[in-house]
Motif scaffolding. Structure first.
Motif, PDB file in Angstrom:
ATOM      1  N   GLU A 162       0.838  -1.208   0.000  1.00 29.64           N
ATOM      2  CA  GLU A 162       0.000   0.000   0.000  1.00 29.64           C
ATOM      3  C   GLU A 162       0.873   1.258   0.000  1.00 29.64           C
ATOM      4  O   GLU A 162       0.620   2.210  -0.752  1.00 29.64           O
ATOM      5  CB  GLU A 162      -0.904   0.009   1.239  1.00 29.64           C
ATOM      6  N   ALA A 163       1.888   1.247   0.850  1.00 31.07           N
ATOM      7  CA  ALA A 163       2.766   2.417   0.927  1.00 31.07           C
ATOM      8  C   ALA A 163       3.528   2.614  -0.379  1.00 31.07           C
ATOM      9  O   ALA A 163       3.690   3.741  -0.865  1.00 31.07           O
ATOM     10  CB  ALA A 163       3.743   2.254   2.102  1.00 31.07           C
ATOM     11  N   LYS A 164       3.962   1.487  -0.960  1.00 34.52           N
ATOM     12  CA  LYS A 164       4.696   1.563  -2.221  1.00 34.52           C
ATOM     13  C   LYS A 164       3.806   2.123  -3.325  1.00 34.52           C
ATOM     14  O   LYS A 164       4.271   2.845  -4.235  1.00 34.52           O
ATOM     15  CB  LYS A 164       5.202   0.172  -2.605  1.00 34.52           C
ATOM     16  N   ALA A 173       1.331  13.522   6.450  1.00 36.21           N
ATOM     17  CA  ALA A 173       1.203  14.985   6.466  1.00 36.21           C
ATOM     18  C   ALA A 173       1.057  15.547   5.056  1.00 36.21           C
ATOM     19  O   ALA A 173       0.233  16.431   4.800  1.00 36.21           O
ATOM     20  CB  ALA A 173       2.414  15.607   7.166  1.00 36.21           C
ATOM     21  N   ASP A 174       1.872  15.041   4.155  1.00 33.56           N
ATOM     22  CA  ASP A 174       1.883  15.574   2.796  1.00 33.56           C
ATOM     23  C   ASP A 174       1.151  14.599   1.872  1.00 33.56           C
ATOM     24  O   ASP A 174       1.698  13.579   1.458  1.00 33.56           O
ATOM     25  CB  ASP A 174       3.339  15.758   2.344  1.00 33.56           C
ATOM     26  N   LEU A 175      -0.081  14.925   1.571  1.00 32.16           N
ATOM     27  CA  LEU A 175      -0.887  14.016   0.763  1.00 32.16           C
ATOM     28  C   LEU A 175      -0.545  14.091  -0.718  1.00 32.16           C
ATOM     29  O   LEU A 175      -1.001  13.266  -1.509  1.00 32.16           O
ATOM     30  CB  LEU A 175      -2.378  14.331   0.956  1.00 32.16           C
ATOM     31  N   ALA A 176       0.251  15.094  -1.094  1.00 35.56           N
ATOM     32  CA  ALA A 176       0.588  15.268  -2.504  1.00 35.56           C
ATOM     33  C   ALA A 176       1.793  14.435  -2.908  1.00 35.56           C
ATOM     34  O   ALA A 176       2.009  14.201  -4.098  1.00 35.56           O
ATOM     35  CB  ALA A 176       0.850  16.740  -2.803  1.00 35.56           C
ATOM     36  N   SER A 177       2.564  14.004  -1.905  1.00 33.11           N
ATOM     37  CA  SER A 177       3.785  13.260  -2.218  1.00 33.11           C
ATOM     38  C   SER A 177       3.634  11.803  -1.803  1.00 33.11           C
ATOM     39  O   SER A 177       2.738  11.450  -1.022  1.00 33.11           O
ATOM     40  CB  SER A 177       4.982  13.871  -1.476  1.00 33.11           C
ATOM     41  N   ARG A 178       4.506  10.973  -2.326  1.00 36.84           N
ATOM     42  CA  ARG A 178       4.508   9.565  -1.921  1.00 36.84           C
ATOM     43  C   ARG A 178       4.886   9.488  -0.442  1.00 36.84           C
ATOM     44  O   ARG A 178       5.903  10.062  -0.036  1.00 36.84           O
ATOM     45  CB  ARG A 178       5.519   8.799  -2.769  1.00 36.84           C
ATOM     46  N   PRO A 179       4.107   8.796   0.392  1.00 43.17           N
ATOM     47  CA  PRO A 179       4.388   8.781   1.831  1.00 43.17           C
ATOM     48  C   PRO A 179       5.677   8.037   2.160  1.00 43.17           C
ATOM     49  O   PRO A 179       5.959   6.980   1.597  1.00 43.17           O
ATOM     50  CB  PRO A 179       3.170   8.056   2.422  1.00 43.17           C
ATOM     51  N   ALA A 180       6.471   8.639   3.046  1.00 38.37           N
ATOM     52  CA  ALA A 180       7.676   7.969   3.538  1.00 38.37           C
ATOM     53  C   ALA A 180       7.287   7.121   4.739  1.00 38.37           C
ATOM     54  O   ALA A 180       6.498   7.553   5.583  1.00 38.37           O
ATOM     55  CB  ALA A 180       8.718   9.009   3.938  1.00 38.37           C
ATOM     56  N   LEU A 181       7.835   5.914   4.814  1.00 35.80           N
ATOM     57  CA  LEU A 181       7.440   5.006   5.898  1.00 35.80           C
ATOM     58  C   LEU A 181       8.223   5.298   7.165  1.00 35.80           C
ATOM     59  O   LEU A 181       9.169   4.594   7.505  1.00 35.80           O
ATOM     60  CB  LEU A 181       7.632   3.559   5.464  1.00 35.80           C
ATOM     61  N   SER A 182       7.828   6.329   7.873  1.00 33.88           N
ATOM     62  CA  SER A 182       8.453   6.645   9.154  1.00 33.88           C
ATOM     63  C   SER A 182       7.930   5.685  10.212  1.00 33.88           C
ATOM     64  O   SER A 182       7.017   4.880   9.965  1.00 33.88           O
ATOM     65  CB  SER A 182       8.088   8.076   9.549  1.00 33.88           C
ATOM     66  N   ASP A 183       8.501   5.794  11.408  1.00 40.78           N
ATOM     67  CA  ASP A 183       8.041   4.935  12.508  1.00 40.78           C
ATOM     68  C   ASP A 183       6.563   5.187  12.811  1.00 40.78           C
ATOM     69  O   ASP A 183       5.792   4.242  13.024  1.00 40.78           O
ATOM     70  CB  ASP A 183       8.883   5.201  13.755  1.00 40.78           C
ATOM     71  N   ILE A 184       6.169   6.449  12.825  1.00 36.18           N
ATOM     72  CA  ILE A 184       4.769   6.763  13.139  1.00 36.18           C
ATOM     73  C   ILE A 184       3.842   6.234  12.047  1.00 36.18           C
ATOM     74  O   ILE A 184       2.712   5.806  12.317  1.00 36.18           O
ATOM     75  CB  ILE A 184       4.595   8.302  13.340  1.00 36.18           C
ATOM     76  N   GLU A 185       4.314   6.233  10.810  1.00 35.40           N
ATOM     77  CA  GLU A 185       3.515   5.678   9.719  1.00 35.40           C
ATOM     78  C   GLU A 185       3.328   4.170   9.908  1.00 35.40           C
ATOM     79  O   GLU A 185       2.237   3.633   9.710  1.00 35.40           O
ATOM     80  CB  GLU A 185       4.179   5.951   8.368  1.00 35.40           C
ATOM     81  N   ILE A 186       4.408   3.494  10.286  1.00 29.08           N
ATOM     82  CA  ILE A 186       4.305   2.042  10.493  1.00 29.08           C
ATOM     83  C   ILE A 186       3.355   1.750  11.644  1.00 29.08           C
ATOM     84  O   ILE A 186       2.510   0.854  11.575  1.00 29.08           O
ATOM     85  CB  ILE A 186       5.699   1.431  10.761  1.00 29.08           C
ATOM     86  N   ARG A 187       3.473   2.531  12.723  1.00 26.80           N
ATOM     87  CA  ARG A 187       2.558   2.333  13.860  1.00 26.80           C
ATOM     88  C   ARG A 187       1.102   2.467  13.429  1.00 26.80           C
ATOM     89  O   ARG A 187       0.256   1.641  13.766  1.00 26.80           O
ATOM     90  CB  ARG A 187       2.843   3.380  14.946  1.00 26.80           C
ATOM     91  N   SER A 211      11.352  -2.613   5.055  1.00 23.58           N
ATOM     92  CA  SER A 211      10.992  -1.419   4.283  1.00 23.58           C
ATOM     93  C   SER A 211      12.177  -0.480   4.079  1.00 23.58           C
ATOM     94  O   SER A 211      12.088   0.467   3.294  1.00 23.58           O
ATOM     95  CB  SER A 211       9.873  -0.656   4.992  1.00 23.58           C
ATOM     96  N   GLY A 212      13.267  -0.727   4.830  1.00 17.17           N
ATOM     97  CA  GLY A 212      14.418   0.161   4.734  1.00 17.17           C
ATOM     98  C   GLY A 212      14.271   1.411   5.555  1.00 17.17           C
ATOM     99  O   GLY A 212      15.004   2.378   5.361  1.00 17.17           O
ATOM    100  N   THR A 213      13.341   1.394   6.519  1.00 18.40           N
ATOM    101  CA  THR A 213      13.122   2.563   7.359  1.00 18.40           C
ATOM    102  C   THR A 213      13.988   2.504   8.601  1.00 18.40           C
ATOM    103  O   THR A 213      14.130   1.434   9.211  1.00 18.40           O
ATOM    104  CB  THR A 213      11.631   2.629   7.803  1.00 18.40           C
ATOM    105  N   ASP A 214      14.537   3.608   9.021  1.00 22.69           N
ATOM    106  CA  ASP A 214      15.341   3.664  10.242  1.00 22.69           C
ATOM    107  C   ASP A 214      14.437   4.070  11.402  1.00 22.69           C
ATOM    108  O   ASP A 214      13.951   5.185  11.468  1.00 22.69           O
ATOM    109  CB  ASP A 214      16.463   4.686  10.099  1.00 22.69           C
TER     110      ASP A 214
END
Ligand code: FES
Ligand code: FES
Length: 220
Positions: A162-164, A173-187, A211-214
Motif C-alpha cells: 500500500e505504501a509503495k 502529512a503531505d498528501l501530494a507526495s509519496r508517503p515515507a514510511l516513518s516509525d509513526i507511519e508504520i505504527r 521497508s528500509g526505514t530507520d
C-alpha cells in the motif's frame, strides 16, 4: 421416624404450584412442547459449490453460504496459520492477502473470495524459503506467543505494498507526495493488528528492516 418439615408460608406448596399450572392451562396458555420449537434459531442452511484459489492451488468446496473465509481456510482446507482472535474484525489475527491486499478473513465470506487469489502465511514462505518479512520477524524476535504473528506478517506485507503504491494513512502529512514510511507511519498502518504480548517494538523493527526505514532509538 422424623416427618419432613412443613413448607413455610414463604414457599409455595407443591399443591399450589400444580394448581397454578392448571389455572394457566384453563386460561388457554398452553405450555410449548419442545418438539414444536424450530430446529435452529437462524435461517436454514444453504450450501453451494465454490472454488477457492489459495496459495496457488485450486480447491473445490461445498460450503454453507454463511461460511467465513477464515473458517473455510482453517476448518475445511486445514490451513490453520491464520488465527481466529475475535471473529469480529477487531484484532487482525485472521489477516490474509486477497489479490495482494490485506483483508480480515473473519469478515469476508468464502463465497466472496471466488475468483480471487488468496495468500495465507503458509503461502508466503516455508521454513526453507522464508519470505523476507518472516525472516525479519525471526531476526528481531517480533513475537512471543506467536498467536498474532501470521496476521502481523500478512498485514505487514500488504501494508508495504500500500505504501509503495502511494496510499496515504491518517498520519500522512503531505498528501501530494509519496508517503515515507516513518516509525509513526508504520505504527498507524499496523494499528489494526493487536498483539496481546505487546511485541510491538520488535514487530516495528522487523517491518522497518524490510521497508528500509530507520526506526532505531524508538520505544514502544
Ligand atoms: S479474528 Fe478477524 S479481526 Fe480478529
Ligand atoms: S506475540 Fe503473542 S499475541 Fe502477539
Amino acid at each position: 421416624m422424623r416427618r419432613p418439615p412443613e413448607p413455610s408460608s414463604d414457599h409455595p406448596s407443591r399443591r399450589a404450584v400444580i394448581g397454578a399450572g392448571a389455572a394457566i392451562g384453563a386460561a388457554g396458555i398452553a405450555p410449548v412442547a419442545s418438539a414444536e420449537l424450530p430446529a435452529t434459531a437462524g435461517p436454514p442452511a444453504s450450501v453451494i459449490e465454490m472454488t477457492l484459489q489459495v496459495n496457488g492451488q485450486s480447491h473445490r468446496l461445498s460450503l454453507d453460504t454463511r461460511t467465513s473465509l477464515l473458517d473455510a481456510l482453517r476448518e475445511h482446507l486445514r490451513l490453520t496459520g491464520s488465527k481466529k482472535g475475535c471473529d469480529h474484525g477487531q484484532c487482525g489475527a485472521c489477516t490474509v492477502l486477497m489479490d495482494g491486499r490485506r483483508i480480515n478473513s473473519c469478515l469476508t465470506l468464502a463465497a466472496m473470495a471466488q475468483g480471487h487469489e488468496i495468500q495465507t502465511i503458509e503461502g508466503l514462505g516455508d521454513p526453507d524459503h522464508l519470505h523476507p518479512m518472516q525472516a525479519a520477524f525471526l531476526e528481531h524476535d517480533g513475537f512471543q506467543c506467536g498467536y498474532c504473528t501470521p496476521g502481523q506478517i500478512c498485514s505487514a506485507v500488504g501494508m508495504l505494498a500500500e505504501a509503495k503504491a502511494g496510499w496515504p494513512s491518517v498520519v500522512t502529512a503531505d498528501l501530494a507526495s509519496r508517503p515515507a514510511l516513518s516509525d509513526i507511519e508504520i505504527r498507524e498502518r499496523m494499528s489494526g493488528n493487536i498483539c496481546r504480548c505487546a511485541a510491538y517494538p520488535n514487530i516495528r523493527a522487523a517491518i522497518a528492516q524490510v521497508s528500509g526505514t530507520d526506526v532505531s532509538g524508538r520505544d514502544a
